[in-house]
Design an enzyme around this catalytic site. Sequence first.
Site, PDB file in Angstrom:
ATOM      1  N   ASN A  57       6.321   3.642  38.225  1.00 18.72           N
ATOM      2  CA  ASN A  57       5.758   3.619  39.587  1.00 18.72           C
ATOM      3  C   ASN A  57       6.094   2.379  40.414  1.00 18.72           C
ATOM      4  OD1 ASN A  57       3.579   5.186  37.774  1.00 18.72           O
ATOM      5  ND2 ASN A  57       3.777   6.109  39.808  1.00 18.72           N
ATOM      6  N   LYS A  60       9.004  10.513  29.434  1.00 24.99           N
ATOM      7  CA  LYS A  60      10.085   9.929  30.232  1.00 24.99           C
ATOM      8  C   LYS A  60      10.468   8.552  29.681  1.00 24.99           C
ATOM      9  CE  LYS A  60      10.113   7.158  33.521  1.00 24.99           C
ATOM     10  NZ  LYS A  60       9.718   6.376  34.682  1.00 24.99           N
ATOM     11  N   HIS A  84      12.489  11.987  40.587  1.00 23.20           N
ATOM     12  CA  HIS A  84      13.725  12.352  41.300  1.00 23.20           C
ATOM     13  C   HIS A  84      14.482  13.452  40.555  1.00 23.20           C
ATOM     14  CE1 HIS A  84      13.297   9.153  44.172  1.00 23.20           C
ATOM     15  NE2 HIS A  84      13.275   8.236  43.220  1.00 23.20           N
ATOM     16  N   ASP A  87       7.662  16.785  32.498  1.00 28.15           N
ATOM     17  CA  ASP A  87       7.787  16.946  31.041  1.00 28.15           C
ATOM     18  C   ASP A  87       8.301  18.331  30.671  1.00 28.15           C
ATOM     19  OD1 ASP A  87       6.973  14.378  30.783  1.00 28.15           O
ATOM     20  OD2 ASP A  87       5.064  14.796  29.796  1.00 28.15           O
TER      21      ASP A  87
END
Length: 238
Positions: free
Chosen positions: A43, A130, A150, A167
């Site tokens: 973030n 991720k 993205h 996910d």
Amino acid sequence: MKNKQTIISSVNELLIKKFGIPKRNKVLPNPLDLLLATILSQNTNDNNSYKAFQNLKSRYKSWEELLSVKRTEIENVIRVAGLAKQKSEAIKNLITELNKRGTLSLNFVKELDNNFAIEQLTEFKGVGVKTASCVLLFALDRNVCPVDTHVHRTINRIGIVSEKTPDKTFLELNKNFPEGIAHSFHTNLIRLGREICKPANPSCGVCPLIKICKYKDKNLKIKAAGKQREFMLLDNVG
Ligand code: SF4
């Protein structure tokens, strides 16, 4: 309709034509360094997370020192990355858990297959799919494509998968992923998402994928792509 692997390979070729083959350090980063950098990157932008990672590296001679410092000190050191409380908790927890296993290293992951490696890494608090898959791609050179917001957005717009969460997109995308292209595909897709296929008003008129993209609401009005930002944090950890 072409199969998924063929479309992924075509997208990869078109993106390389537009952006080139992404640069990559010859020496792979240490997996633990890479995991810490990826936690810091959550973030926020690459520049701020890179500064936070450099702050950590220059403040402590070794990651062992993190065992004895208070979490709040780590929070102050990494503040520039944002979400400093949450990230410092994840870092402190990771180092403490690794220490309990006897070594501050993620070298054990090198012996595991991709699925089991992700399963093991996501056991650490604050490490999601991720983040774990970034360790596999950037530190172990596995042919795995991590999915951030993205990649999730662009992959679903193009029509390679149709999934609601990053996910789930990750699981679908990485089934039989074409050999040897994960790094360029992932990196160039992030660049596409930042500069052209933005969340609102994608610049479809200048997109190299316009002929194969299945997105119904293409925006052909905007001509210019966004400003280029070549710096990618995870290729600069070390
Ligand atoms: S054509 Fe438009 S929606 Fe499709 S990938 Fe390109 S910018 Fe995104």
